[in-house]
Motif scaffolding. Structure first.
Motif, PDB file in Angstrom:
ATOM      1  N   ASP A   1     -16.512  93.515 143.987  1.00  0.00           N
ATOM      2  CA  ASP A   1     -15.230  93.664 143.322  1.00  0.00           C
ATOM      3  C   ASP A   1     -14.246  92.789 144.379  1.00  0.00           C
ATOM      4  O   ASP A   1     -13.135  92.134 143.905  1.00  0.00           O
TER       5      ASP A   1
ATOM      6  N   ARG B   1     -11.461  86.463 136.621  1.00  0.00           N
ATOM      7  CA  ARG B   1     -12.447  87.071 137.175  1.00  0.00           C
ATOM      8  C   ARG B   1     -13.582  86.645 136.386  1.00  0.00           C
ATOM      9  O   ARG B   1     -14.749  86.501 137.240  1.00  0.00           O
ATOM     10  N   ALA B   2     -13.623  86.513 135.256  1.00  0.00           N
ATOM     11  CA  ALA B   2     -14.972  85.972 134.386  1.00  0.00           C
ATOM     12  C   ALA B   2     -15.370  84.793 134.769  1.00  0.00           C
ATOM     13  O   ALA B   2     -16.296  84.323 134.850  1.00  0.00           O
TER      14      ALA B   2
ATOM     15  N   GLU C   1     -22.562  95.171 136.212  1.00  0.00           N
ATOM     16  CA  GLU C   1     -21.820  95.448 134.800  1.00  0.00           C
ATOM     17  C   GLU C   1     -22.548  96.543 134.092  1.00  0.00           C
ATOM     18  O   GLU C   1     -21.916  97.138 133.095  1.00  0.00           O
TER      19      GLU C   1
ATOM     20  N   LYS D   1      -8.663  96.432 139.175  1.00  0.00           N
ATOM     21  CA  LYS D   1      -9.695  96.408 138.082  1.00  0.00           C
ATOM     22  C   LYS D   1      -9.471  95.744 136.729  1.00  0.00           C
ATOM     23  O   LYS D   1     -10.301  94.917 136.278  1.00  0.00           O
ATOM     24  N   ARG D   2      -8.480  95.645 136.395  1.00  0.00           N
ATOM     25  CA  ARG D   2      -7.824  95.063 135.157  1.00  0.00           C
ATOM     26  C   ARG D   2      -7.169  93.718 135.185  1.00  0.00           C
ATOM     27  O   ARG D   2      -6.827  92.886 134.313  1.00  0.00           O
ATOM     28  N   TRP D   3      -6.703  93.369 136.523  1.00  0.00           N
ATOM     29  CA  TRP D   3      -6.011  92.287 136.675  1.00  0.00           C
ATOM     30  C   TRP D   3      -6.625  91.108 136.565  1.00  0.00           C
ATOM     31  O   TRP D   3      -7.756  90.764 137.145  1.00  0.00           O
ATOM     32  N   GLN D   4      -6.171  89.961 135.710  1.00  0.00           N
ATOM     33  CA  GLN D   4      -6.421  88.623 135.396  1.00  0.00           C
ATOM     34  C   GLN D   4      -8.172  88.536 135.138  1.00  0.00           C
ATOM     35  O   GLN D   4      -8.960  87.992 135.752  1.00  0.00           O
ATOM     36  N   PRO D   5      -8.401  89.206 133.913  1.00  0.00           N
ATOM     37  CA  PRO D   5      -9.985  88.957 133.645  1.00  0.00           C
ATOM     38  C   PRO D   5     -10.451  88.081 133.348  1.00  0.00           C
ATOM     39  O   PRO D   5     -11.515  87.813 133.565  1.00  0.00           O
ATOM     40  N   GLN D   6      -9.681  86.858 132.541  1.00  0.00           N
ATOM     41  CA  GLN D   6      -9.980  85.517 132.684  1.00  0.00           C
ATOM     42  C   GLN D   6     -10.429  84.785 133.880  1.00  0.00           C
ATOM     43  O   GLN D   6     -11.479  84.188 133.887  1.00  0.00           O
TER      44      GLN D   6
ATOM     45  N   GLN E   1      -1.797  98.020 129.808  1.00  0.00           N
ATOM     46  CA  GLN E   1      -3.137  97.711 129.614  1.00  0.00           C
ATOM     47  C   GLN E   1      -3.962  98.789 128.922  1.00  0.00           C
ATOM     48  O   GLN E   1      -4.933  98.423 128.097  1.00  0.00           O
TER      49      GLN E   1
END
Length: 185
Positions: A10, A85-86, A140, A78-83, A35
């Motif tokens: 993480d 992160r991906a 995941e 945990k939810r910040w900038q998911p793209q 969110q």
């Protein structure tokens, strides 16, 4: 406190963030409400009352207790900038791999008559993309810390102890008593 591989993964992804997450309690609470689509869901996620969430959003409360502050930061990150992160996961799993720095106990099993007792070692080793992919996929899918350790042990065995399988064929590596682990993208 012993660090976990999951937490280190993480933190590695957080290093890819292009913007800082919200810092104030009010901004974090507003972000979580947006969110999770409501104050009730945020209250359940943080283990506090819905009214407390509303008071943080309005700015009536400003300084959360230390344990609540930690939970808020974890939920936001945990939810910040998911793209972003991906993309970082995809790049590590397809081209770049990971760098693992650890202090742990390593032991070996090899051909009959040869042995090496387990001992604490400090190792920093780049792991190829397939191990990054396996680690992120396992995390995941809810893998336990023991399962993540097993994947990391296989990667370290192949790359560090067997020099990318060019020597020490058949050498089994045990990876236990992790004192420190840090994973970088």
């Amino acid at each position: 406190m012993v660090e976990s591989i999951g937490d280190s993964l993480d933190r590695a992804l957080e290093s890819a963030f292009t913007r800082r997450p919200p810092q104030s309690a009010q901004a974090q609470m507003k972000y979580l409400v947006k969110q999770l689509k409501g104050t009730r869901a945020v209250a359940q996620a943080l283990g506090i009352s819905q009214r407390t969430v509303e008071r943080y959003v309005k700015g009536q409360l400003k300084r959360p207790r230390q344990d609540l502050r930690g939970r808020m930061e974890r939920e936001v990150k945990k939810r910040w900038q998911p793209q972003v992160r991906a993309k970082a996961k995809q790049k590590a799993a397809s081209t770049d791999g990971l760098i693992v720095s650890t202090r742990a106990r390593f032991g070996f099993t090899a051909a009959p008559g040869t042995t090496d007792d387990a001992r604490i070692r400090d190792i920093t080793q780049a792991l190829p993309p397939q191990f990054a992919d396996r680690l992120f996929t396992a995390k995941e899918h809810g893998a336990t810390e023991q399962q993540l350790q097993q994947i990391a042990a296989e990667g370290l065995a192949q790359m560090y102890f067997r020099a990318n399988n060019t020597r020490a064929h058949g050498l089994g590596v045990e990876f236990t008593d992790v004192e420190h682990i840090d994973i970088e993208l």
